[in-house]
Design a protein around this motif. Structure first.
Motif, mmCIF file in Angstrom:
data_model
loop_
_atom_site.group_PDB
_atom_site.id
_atom_site.type_symbol
_atom_site.label_atom_id
_atom_site.label_comp_id
_atom_site.label_asym_id
_atom_site.label_seq_id
_atom_site.Cartn_x
_atom_site.Cartn_y
_atom_site.Cartn_z
ATOM 1 N N HIS A 198 30.497 44.506 28.651
ATOM 2 C CA HIS A 198 29.816 44.535 29.943
ATOM 3 C C HIS A 198 29.815 43.158 30.583
ATOM 4 N N GLY A 199 30.047 43.137 31.881
ATOM 5 C CA GLY A 199 29.947 41.906 32.653
ATOM 6 C C GLY A 199 28.811 42.017 33.648
ATOM 7 N N LEU A 200 28.957 41.359 34.793
ATOM 8 C CA LEU A 200 27.914 41.380 35.821
ATOM 9 C C LEU A 200 28.144 42.472 36.861
ATOM 10 N N ALA A 201 29.221 43.241 36.701
ATOM 11 C CA ALA A 201 29.530 44.393 37.575
ATOM 12 C C ALA A 201 29.769 43.990 39.024
ATOM 13 N N ARG A 202 30.168 42.731 39.255
ATOM 14 C CA ARG A 202 30.443 42.310 40.631
ATOM 15 C C ARG A 202 31.670 43.032 41.182
ATOM 16 N N GLY A 203 32.691 43.228 40.324
ATOM 17 C CA GLY A 203 33.901 43.894 40.778
ATOM 18 C C GLY A 203 33.632 45.274 41.328
ATOM 19 N N ARG A 204 32.725 45.980 40.706
ATOM 20 C CA ARG A 204 32.399 47.338 41.164
ATOM 21 C C ARG A 204 31.800 47.311 42.565
ATOM 22 N N THR A 205 30.951 46.328 42.823
ATOM 23 C CA THR A 205 30.329 46.222 44.155
ATOM 24 C C THR A 205 31.352 45.840 45.221
ATOM 25 N N LEU A 206 32.459 45.243 44.784
ATOM 26 C CA LEU A 206 33.512 44.862 45.735
ATOM 27 C C LEU A 206 34.534 45.977 45.937
ATOM 28 N N GLY A 207 34.412 47.050 45.155
ATOM 29 C CA GLY A 207 35.387 48.130 45.224
ATOM 30 C C GLY A 207 36.562 47.928 44.289
ATOM 31 N N PHE A 208 36.462 46.923 43.380
ATOM 32 C CA PHE A 208 37.503 46.633 42.402
ATOM 33 C C PHE A 208 36.863 46.489 41.022
ATOM 34 N N PRO A 209 36.467 47.613 40.414
ATOM 35 C CA PRO A 209 35.810 47.532 39.097
ATOM 36 C C PRO A 209 36.724 46.903 38.062
ATOM 37 N N THR A 210 36.144 46.070 37.216
ATOM 38 C CA THR A 210 36.950 45.344 36.235
ATOM 39 C C THR A 210 36.470 45.592 34.814
ATOM 40 N N ALA A 211 37.425 45.506 33.901
ATOM 41 C CA ALA A 211 37.117 45.500 32.472
ATOM 42 C C ALA A 211 37.021 44.042 32.052
ATOM 43 N N ASN A 212 35.861 43.639 31.547
ATOM 44 C CA ASN A 212 35.665 42.274 31.082
ATOM 45 C C ASN A 212 36.092 42.189 29.623
ATOM 46 N N LEU A 213 36.885 41.184 29.301
ATOM 47 C CA LEU A 213 37.487 41.104 27.979
ATOM 48 C C LEU A 213 36.849 39.995 27.144
ATOM 49 N N GLU A 214 36.372 40.378 25.955
ATOM 50 C CA GLU A 214 35.924 39.399 24.965
ATOM 51 C C GLU A 214 37.123 39.135 24.050
ATOM 52 N N TYR A 215 37.506 37.864 23.922
ATOM 53 C CA TYR A 215 38.731 37.521 23.216
ATOM 54 C C TYR A 215 38.472 36.393 22.232
ATOM 55 N N SER A 216 39.428 36.151 21.343
ATOM 56 C CA SER A 216 39.284 35.116 20.326
ATOM 57 C C SER A 216 39.284 33.727 20.960
ATOM 58 N N GLU A 217 38.360 32.879 20.519
ATOM 59 C CA GLU A 217 38.319 31.504 21.016
ATOM 60 C C GLU A 217 39.523 30.700 20.560
ATOM 61 N N PHE A 218 40.260 31.222 19.567
ATOM 62 C CA PHE A 218 41.436 30.524 19.056
ATOM 63 C C PHE A 218 42.710 30.884 19.813
ATOM 64 N N GLN A 219 42.621 31.823 20.752
ATOM 65 C CA GLN A 219 43.780 32.259 21.527
ATOM 66 C C GLN A 219 43.939 31.396 22.771
ATOM 67 N N GLN A 220 45.071 30.740 22.911
ATOM 68 C CA GLN A 220 45.338 30.016 24.154
ATOM 69 C C GLN A 220 45.592 31.025 25.256
ATOM 70 N N LEU A 221 45.066 30.734 26.442
ATOM 71 C CA LEU A 221 45.220 31.613 27.589
ATOM 72 C C LEU A 221 46.103 30.956 28.647
ATOM 73 N N PRO A 222 46.648 31.748 29.564
ATOM 74 C CA PRO A 222 47.300 31.144 30.731
ATOM 75 C C PRO A 222 46.281 30.354 31.551
ATOM 76 N N SER A 223 46.770 29.591 32.505
ATOM 77 C CA SER A 223 45.878 28.816 33.365
ATOM 78 C C SER A 223 45.006 29.745 34.202
ATOM 79 N N GLU A 224 43.910 29.207 34.719
ATOM 80 C CA GLU A 224 43.025 30.007 35.563
ATOM 81 C C GLU A 224 43.772 30.468 36.810
ATOM 82 N N GLY A 225 43.528 31.720 37.178
ATOM 83 C CA GLY A 225 44.202 32.283 38.336
ATOM 84 C C GLY A 225 44.222 33.795 38.268
ATOM 85 N N VAL A 226 44.998 34.407 39.148
ATOM 86 C CA VAL A 226 45.095 35.864 39.246
ATOM 87 C C VAL A 226 46.512 36.281 38.876
ATOM 88 N N TYR A 227 46.615 37.285 37.998
ATOM 89 C CA TYR A 227 47.888 37.656 37.381
ATOM 90 C C TYR A 227 48.178 39.145 37.517
#
Length: 313
Positions: A198-227
Motif C-alpha cells: 500500500h502507498g498513499l493512493a495518490r495515483g488513484r486520485t489522479l486517475g492513474f492507480p499505481t502498484a507500489n513496489l517494496e524491493y530489496s535495498e541491495f538491488q541497484q535501480l535505474p536513475s529517478e524518472g519515468v519508464y
C-alpha cells in the motif's frame, strides 16, 4: 542445479568426487561478457562429459577492503536473480564462497591448492581480467600455479560498440537511465523483483492507480524518472509505465518509491510478488505546479507507452 556454500578453509565434510569444469567470477549482472565465459565452460564440459560449475562470491569483494555506500554497495543482480540466470545458462553446480578477509588473504598458490585442487577441477575458465589471491594474480599466471594439475582456458573481452562489456559500464548506464544500452549489454531486460504494498493512493486520485513496489535495498535501480516497463503479474507480462522518484509535486522530502501503472488493469494485487522489466526511460521526474499539469503529463506518458508496445509487440 545445486548451490553449495563454501568458506575458508573448506570443511573436510564436503566431498568433491567427480571432476568439474569450473567458471570463475563474481558475475554481477551475468551480462554478455559473463555469459561468454560460462558458455565457453559449458562447451568444454559437454566435450568432456563433466558437470559445469561456477565459483562465485556471496558479496562484493570490495567489502573486505573499504566501506561501500550508495550504488557501490548494491548489485545489478541480487543473489536470487543471479542463481536464476545461472540456471538458465545450464549450470549444474554453483559454489558460493564467503569472501572474507581470510579467504582474500590467501596467496595465489594457496588459493589454487586450497580451493581449485580441492574442488577436483579438470578445467578452469575465466575472463582475461579475472584475479584471485592476495596479490591479485591474473589468468596469465594460473598455468604456473596449476603445475599441470588442471587445464586453464582464458576468455577474451566481449565488446559492444567497440567498448568492453563490463559491470562497471552497465552500472554507469543504469545510473544515467540508458536502459536500451543496459539491456543490450546484459543480453536481456534489466529486472527488479518486489512485493506490491500500500502507498498513499495518490495515483488513484489522479486517475492513474499505481502498484507500489517494496524491493530489496541491495538491488541497484535505474536513475529517478519515468519508464516504460513490463510487469509480471500472475504469470502474465503486462505493459506498464513506472516512476522511480520522490513525488516531488507533493513535497520536497519524500522517500524514493517505485510506482507502476499497469495499462488497463484494475485487479487487487496487494501482497503479490511481481517482476518488473525496465525497457526505456521516457523522461526525468518533474515538479509540477499542480495536479492538472501532472495529469496531462501522465496522459502523454500513457500515449508514449502504448505506442512503444504497439511498435515493439
Amino acid at each position: 542445479m545445486k548451490v553449495i556454500n563454501l568458506s575458508y578453509p573448506i570443511s573436510k565434510k564436503i566431498e568433491f568426487k567427480r571432476p568439474i569444469v569450473l567458471a570463475m567470477g563474481f558475475f554481477d549482472g551475468v551480462h554478455l561478457g559473463h555469459q561468454k565465459v560460462i558458455k565457453q565452460a559449458q562447451k568444454i564440459a559437454k566435450q568432456k562429459d563433466l558437470p559445469l560449475a561456477v565459483l562465485t562470491y556471496d558479496h562484493h569483494p570490495a567489502l573486505v577492503y573499504k566501506k561501500l555506500e550508495g550504488n557501490a554497495a548494491r548489485y545489478l543482480s541480487i543473489w536470487e536473480r543471479k542463481v536464476d540466470l545461472f540456471a538458465k545458462l545450464g549450470v549444474d553446480i554453483v559454489y558460493r564462497v564467503n569472501y572474507n578477509f581470510a579467504f582474500q588473504a590467501q596467496k595465489p598458490q594457496a588459493f589454487v591448492d586450497n580451493f581449485l585442487i580441492r574442488m577436483n577441477v579438470d578445467t578452469v575458465v575465466a575472463g582475461f581480467d579475472h584475479t584471485y589471491g592476495a596479490k591479485k594474480a591474473t589468468m596469465k599466471d594460473l598455468p604456473g600455479y596449476a603445475q599441470g594439475r588442471f587445464n586453464v582456458n582464458t576468455v577474451p573481452a566481449d565488446r559492444l560498440d567497440d567498448k568492453k562489456i563490463s559491470s562497471t559500464r552497465i552500472r554507469r548506464n543504469l545510473e544515467d537511465g540508458h536502459m536500451l544500452t543496459v539491456n543490450d549489454l546484459l543480453g536481456y531486460s534489466f529486472e527488479t523483483t518486489g512485493t506490491v504494498i500500500h502507498g498513499l493512493a495518490r495515483g488513484r486520485t489522479l486517475g492513474f492507480p499505481t502498484a507500489n513496489l517494496e524491493y530489496s535495498e541491495f538491488q541497484q535501480l535505474p536513475s529517478e524518472g519515468v519508464y516504460i516497463v513490463s510487469m509480471l503479474v500472475n504469470d502474465q507480462w503486462l505493459p506498464a509505465m513506472a516512476s522511480i522518484g520522490r513525488n516531488v509535486t507533493f513535497g520536497d522530502h519524500n522517500p524514493v518509491t517505485i510506482e507502476i501503472n499497469i495499462l488497463g488493469f484494475n485487479q487487487n494485487i496487494y501482497g503479490n510478488e511481481v517482476k518488473v522489466q525496465w525497457l526505456k526511460k521516457m523522461r526525468d521526474e518533474v515538479k509540477y505546479t499542480g495536479k492538472e499539469a501532472l495529469i496531462e503529463q501522465l496522459k502523454r506518458d500513457e500515449i508514449n507507452t502504448r505506442t512503444y508496445f504497439k511498435n515493439n509487440g
